[in-house]
Design an enzyme around this catalytic site. Structure first.
Site, PDB file in Angstrom:
ATOM      1  N   HIS A 197       0.847  -1.200   0.000  1.00  0.00           N
ATOM      2  CA  HIS A 197       0.000   0.000   0.000  1.00  0.00           C
ATOM      3  C   HIS A 197       0.885   1.253   0.000  1.00  0.00           C
ATOM      4  CE1 HIS A 197      -3.404  -2.604   0.954  1.00  0.00           C
ATOM      5  NE2 HIS A 197      -2.678  -3.131   1.919  1.00  0.00           N
ATOM      6  N   ARG A 198       0.781   2.079  -1.015  1.00  0.00           N
ATOM      7  CA  ARG A 198       1.593   3.296  -1.123  1.00  0.00           C
ATOM      8  C   ARG A 198       0.693   4.520  -1.005  1.00  0.00           C
ATOM      9  NH1 ARG A 198       6.667   1.982  -3.619  1.00  0.00           N
ATOM     10  NH2 ARG A 198       7.097   4.214  -3.653  1.00  0.00           N
TER      11      ARG A 198
END
Length: 209
Positions: free
Chosen positions: A78-79
């Site tokens: 998850h960025r």
């Protein structure tokens, strides 16, 4: 789900439970998981089996309350600086995701020191180091490193106080009693179950000569 615990008052030492190569534990540390009815490895969330992956390293003489969780695998793909935080890369079976970049970033090992007490349902975030002798309050969310012998609690966790004064903490860190041989620990047990750090230090100095 199998319950590994016959009583809420009896923990099982981690060396009798742990199988993952990326979960390293010291001696006598235990997980008291009666109320959640699962093994300690279920507390290490998203622990990857791959060589070189982030590890969960736990020292000796740690007491871990039921339902504590250690969040592993870095950012899990998850960025938050990308347009979407969705981990498209990890669903290669979906044709629309074919050109997705891999957003995974490791956080480094999560390291729990020696003689650490972690309360029930506390959460330790990825890559955190908890110092020797620290206490993590029930349901605390630990997002930053914890100093040795600090008591922390809350969401996010903050230092409430130190267990001892700075001079006493320095003596404890110098002695490293958790690494003593069995004979010395047995002889020191009356002092270990007191608050007299100075007396324990005198014992250690005389026994080390």
């Amino acid at each position: 789900m199998e319950n590994y615990f016959e009583s809420p008052f009896r923990g099982i030492t981690l060396d009798k439970q742990v199988k993952s190569p990326n979960l390293v534990v010291g001696k006598y540390s235990y997980y008291s998981g009666y109320y959640h009815g699962h093994s300690f490895e279920d507390c290490a969330r998203y622990l990857l089996p791959d060589e070189g992956a982030d590890r969960l390293v736990i020292g000796s003489f740690c007491s871990i309350g039921s339902g504590a969780a250690f969040i592993m695998a870095g950012n899990q793909g998850h960025r938050n600086e990308w347009i979407s935080t969705f981990p498209f890369f990890f669903m290669p079976e979906v044709p629309e995701f074919e050109n997705a970049a891999n957003g995974y970033l490791p956080a480094g090992d999560t390291v729990i020191g020696n003689d650490v007490w972690i309360g029930s349902e506390a959460i330790i975030m990825p890559g955190i180091t908890v110092g020797d002798g620290a206490v993590i309050g029930t349901r605390a969310l630990v997002t930053k490193d914890v100093e040795p012998y600090a008591i922390v609690g809350g969401n996010p966790a903050k230092t409430i106080r130190k267990r001892f004064d700075d001079d006493s903490i320095a003596l404890l860190l110098e002695m490293k009693w958790w690494g003593w041989p069995a004979e010395r620990l047995k002889a020191a047990m009356p002092l270990m179950t007191s608050g007299n750090v100075a007396a324990l230090y005198r014992f250690w100095r005389s026994d080390s000569l």
